[in-house]
Motif scaffolding. Sequence first.
Motif, PDB file in Angstrom:
ATOM      1  N   ALA A 166       1.277  -0.850   0.212  1.00  0.00           N
ATOM      2  CA  ALA A 166       0.466  -0.012   0.036  1.00  0.00           C
ATOM      3  C   ALA A 166       1.209   1.451  -0.133  1.00  0.00           C
ATOM      4  O   ALA A 166       0.720   2.102  -0.576  1.00  0.00           O
ATOM      5  N   ILE A 215      -7.808  -0.119  -2.170  1.00  0.00           N
ATOM      6  CA  ILE A 215      -7.377  -2.066  -1.088  1.00  0.00           C
ATOM      7  C   ILE A 215      -8.437  -2.471  -0.334  1.00  0.00           C
ATOM      8  O   ILE A 215      -8.990  -1.346   0.429  1.00  0.00           O
ATOM      9  N   HIS A 216      -9.143  -3.336  -0.975  1.00  0.00           N
ATOM     10  CA  HIS A 216      -9.989  -3.896   0.469  1.00  0.00           C
ATOM     11  C   HIS A 216      -9.755  -5.151   0.246  1.00  0.00           C
ATOM     12  O   HIS A 216      -9.331  -6.061  -0.621  1.00  0.00           O
ATOM     13  N   VAL A 256     -12.239  -2.793   4.753  1.00  0.00           N
ATOM     14  CA  VAL A 256     -10.989  -2.350   4.171  1.00  0.00           C
ATOM     15  C   VAL A 256      -9.848  -3.193   5.133  1.00  0.00           C
ATOM     16  O   VAL A 256     -10.020  -3.452   6.837  1.00  0.00           O
ATOM     17  N   LEU A 300      -4.105  -1.057   7.851  1.00  0.00           N
ATOM     18  CA  LEU A 300      -4.537  -0.125   5.930  1.00  0.00           C
ATOM     19  C   LEU A 300      -5.217   1.768   7.117  1.00  0.00           C
ATOM     20  O   LEU A 300      -4.641   2.325   5.834  1.00  0.00           O
ATOM     21  N   TYR A 347      -4.938   2.481   2.142  1.00  0.00           N
ATOM     22  CA  TYR A 347      -6.110   1.681   1.645  1.00  0.00           C
ATOM     23  C   TYR A 347      -7.084   2.634   0.606  1.00  0.00           C
ATOM     24  O   TYR A 347      -7.193   1.790  -0.607  1.00  0.00           O
TER      25      TYR A 347
END
Length: 129
Positions: free
Chosen positions: A39, A81-82, A116, A120, A126
Amino acid sequence: MGRFALPSLGLLGLLLATGCSTWANEPGQLDDAALAAYAAKSFDKQAMMGQTVELGRNRGVPVVAWFPCSDVCPQYTVRIIHYRVPEGSDCAAAGGVEKTVAVPVAIAVLPRTFCVPKVLVESGAYYTR
């Protein structure tokens, strides 16, 4: 056969020989440090726009990086980002935190909620513009 058939078949064979083993592998386990390191890295907006990348599993839950874009691409490509949790699943039970972010759609952005990974959330990594 045409004059391009044999070279084309050779190139196809080379691609299959070098890539098949990696295509068949599923992404592995990601600990919190590896996920945070991914990340923290920048990304190429043009190369990634419209892509979804399976990163692996964090705490047993699939993690993806999604790169949506809208009308001004690739400049407005974002990375989200998840966790990929099934519809109706409890995000907290999966080890995540629900976060709502602006997702580019056509000439606007729309709010969308994602599950999430906790690692993060504090850094905000994220969601990257």
